[in-house]
Scaffold this motif. Structure first.
Motif, PDB file in Angstrom:
ATOM      1  N   LEU A 171      -0.853  -2.646   9.110  1.00  0.00           N
ATOM      2  CA  LEU A 171      -0.469  -2.828   7.707  1.00  0.00           C
ATOM      3  C   LEU A 171      -1.047  -1.757   6.778  1.00  0.00           C
ATOM      4  O   LEU A 171      -0.318  -1.245   5.915  1.00  0.00           O
ATOM      5  CB  LEU A 171      -0.876  -4.213   7.219  1.00  0.00           C
ATOM      6  N   LEU A 174       1.199   1.172   7.043  1.00  0.00           N
ATOM      7  CA  LEU A 174       2.529   0.899   6.499  1.00  0.00           C
ATOM      8  C   LEU A 174       2.527   0.931   4.973  1.00  0.00           C
ATOM      9  O   LEU A 174       3.456   1.459   4.353  1.00  0.00           O
ATOM     10  CB  LEU A 174       3.011  -0.482   6.961  1.00  0.00           C
ATOM     11  N   LEU A 175       1.490   0.379   4.384  1.00  0.00           N
ATOM     12  CA  LEU A 175       1.455   0.260   2.922  1.00  0.00           C
ATOM     13  C   LEU A 175       1.224   1.598   2.226  1.00  0.00           C
ATOM     14  O   LEU A 175       1.392   1.696   1.009  1.00  0.00           O
ATOM     15  CB  LEU A 175       0.383  -0.752   2.511  1.00  0.00           C
ATOM     16  N   LYS A 180       7.859   1.055   4.433  1.00  0.00           N
ATOM     17  CA  LYS A 180       7.170  -0.239   4.579  1.00  0.00           C
ATOM     18  C   LYS A 180       8.047  -1.315   5.215  1.00  0.00           C
ATOM     19  O   LYS A 180       8.294  -2.370   4.619  1.00  0.00           O
ATOM     20  CB  LYS A 180       6.676  -0.738   3.211  1.00  0.00           C
ATOM     21  N   TYR A 218       2.904  -9.868   1.019  1.00  0.00           N
ATOM     22  CA  TYR A 218       2.925  -8.474   0.570  1.00  0.00           C
ATOM     23  C   TYR A 218       4.159  -8.143  -0.269  1.00  0.00           C
ATOM     24  O   TYR A 218       4.569  -6.989  -0.363  1.00  0.00           O
ATOM     25  CB  TYR A 218       2.829  -7.534   1.781  1.00  0.00           C
ATOM     26  N   LEU A 223       6.469  -4.687   0.850  1.00  0.00           N
ATOM     27  CA  LEU A 223       6.709  -4.740   2.294  1.00  0.00           C
ATOM     28  C   LEU A 223       7.988  -5.510   2.587  1.00  0.00           C
ATOM     29  O   LEU A 223       8.260  -6.538   1.972  1.00  0.00           O
ATOM     30  CB  LEU A 223       5.538  -5.413   3.007  1.00  0.00           C
TER      31      LEU A 223
END
Length: 304
Positions: A171, A174-175, A180, A218, A223
């Motif tokens: 994560l 990804l963020l 995302k 998220y 996300l």
């Protein structure tokens, strides 16, 4: 009782047949609307677990065909041969060779997944665009009282804990991306009540709920998380199904591979937190976008 009625009693379809028929057209192989052209994922970075064979291996190949620039392929076994094959595929397609990063990982191990995330972070400049949680396990279907506890629990170890650990450790990467997107492989089995299927089907149900929680936890960070049923693909894992259920294994591995490419080539907020079936026609699914959002479909809820 006819043969189908006997099968239905054993499989416990609930409303799975209605879910499968949500769009009129059902595919068993890839088709032009979702087939990659070489540009869909240009510049994107991806990690896919369970990439050594089966659906994971096929999806890695379709990521190459979509022009994905950085692909981390993860599995418990060595992946050097797969990496070379993927580079060759790009060459044969006349595409720029992607960076292929083999990562040996046990998705049920905290330390192993943590180390894998660090490896990917170092190799891919600190971020990834897409996480594909494909690694899965299907125990043989045995009633709860007759199951081997460690084998039964392994379904949850791989399908649930593995999904959680990969989401947890990837994560942060990804963020940092603008894309995302998380794809969690699940199964139509999440919506079945097959005799002896508790380990696999309940753990696949939890994959769908984890997807909903990722979308919820998220949402402010943007996300997008989607659960994907790959279809009935004949793999080593599928061989653990009883013979009576093998009739459903009619789909190619390229079908979920290309469906995943289609789902990740752009941000589809209207599918965030939802279940998607690879055999559905994606163009027809797009046509039902307003209905899906208005009725908040393809999330697990109790009916009252």
């Amino acid at each position: 009782m006819d043969d189908f009625a006997k099968l239905a009693e054993y499989v416990g379809f609930t409303n799975a047949l209605e879910v499968g028929a949500f769009v009129p057209t059902r595919h068993t192989d890839t088709y032009p609307f979702i087939t990659p052209t070489g540009t869909e994922l240009a510049g994107k970075s991806v990690i896919i677990t369970g990439a050594s064979k089966g659906i994971g291996r096929a999806t890695a190949s379709r990521l190459v065909k979509a022009g994905c620039s950085k692909i981390a392929i993860a599995a418990r076994t060595g992946l050097d041969k797969v990496a070379e094959e993927l580079k060759l595929e790009a060459q044969q397609l006349g595409l720029d060779p992607p960076t292929i990063l083999p990562v040996q990982v046990d998705v049920t191990s905290d330390e192993s997944v943590k180390a894998a995330a660090q490896t990917v972070e170092d190799a891919f400049g600190g971020k990834i665009d897409i996480l594909i949680n494909n690694a899965g396990y299907l125990p043989k279907l045995v009633r709860i009282g007759e199951a081997d506890p460690s084998e039964w629990w392994k379904g949850f170890e791989v399908n649930l804990k593995g999904t959680f650990l990969c989401a947890h450790y990837f994560l942060p990467l990804l963020l940092r991306s603008d894309t995302k997107i998380v794809i969690n492989l699940t199964s139509i089995g999440a919506n079945l009540l097959t005799i002896g299927g508790a380990s696999y089907q309940a753990s696949r149900f939890t994959n769908c709920r984890i997807t909903e929680f990722l979308a919820r936890d998220y949402e402010e960070e943007g996300l997008i998380a989607i659960s994907v049923h790959p279809g009935g693909v004949k793999t080593d894992m599928g061989d653990n199904l009883p013979e009576v259920m093998h009739f459903s294994l009619t789909d190619t591995a390229d079908l979920p591979g290309d469906t995943i490419v289609w789902l990740t080539k752009e941000r589809r907020e209207w599918l965030n937190g939802r279940y998607v079936s690879s055999p559905w026609d994606m163009q027809e699914l797009e046509g039902k976008k307003e209905e899906i959002v208005e009725r908040d479909l393809f999330k697990f809820r109790m009916t009252v």
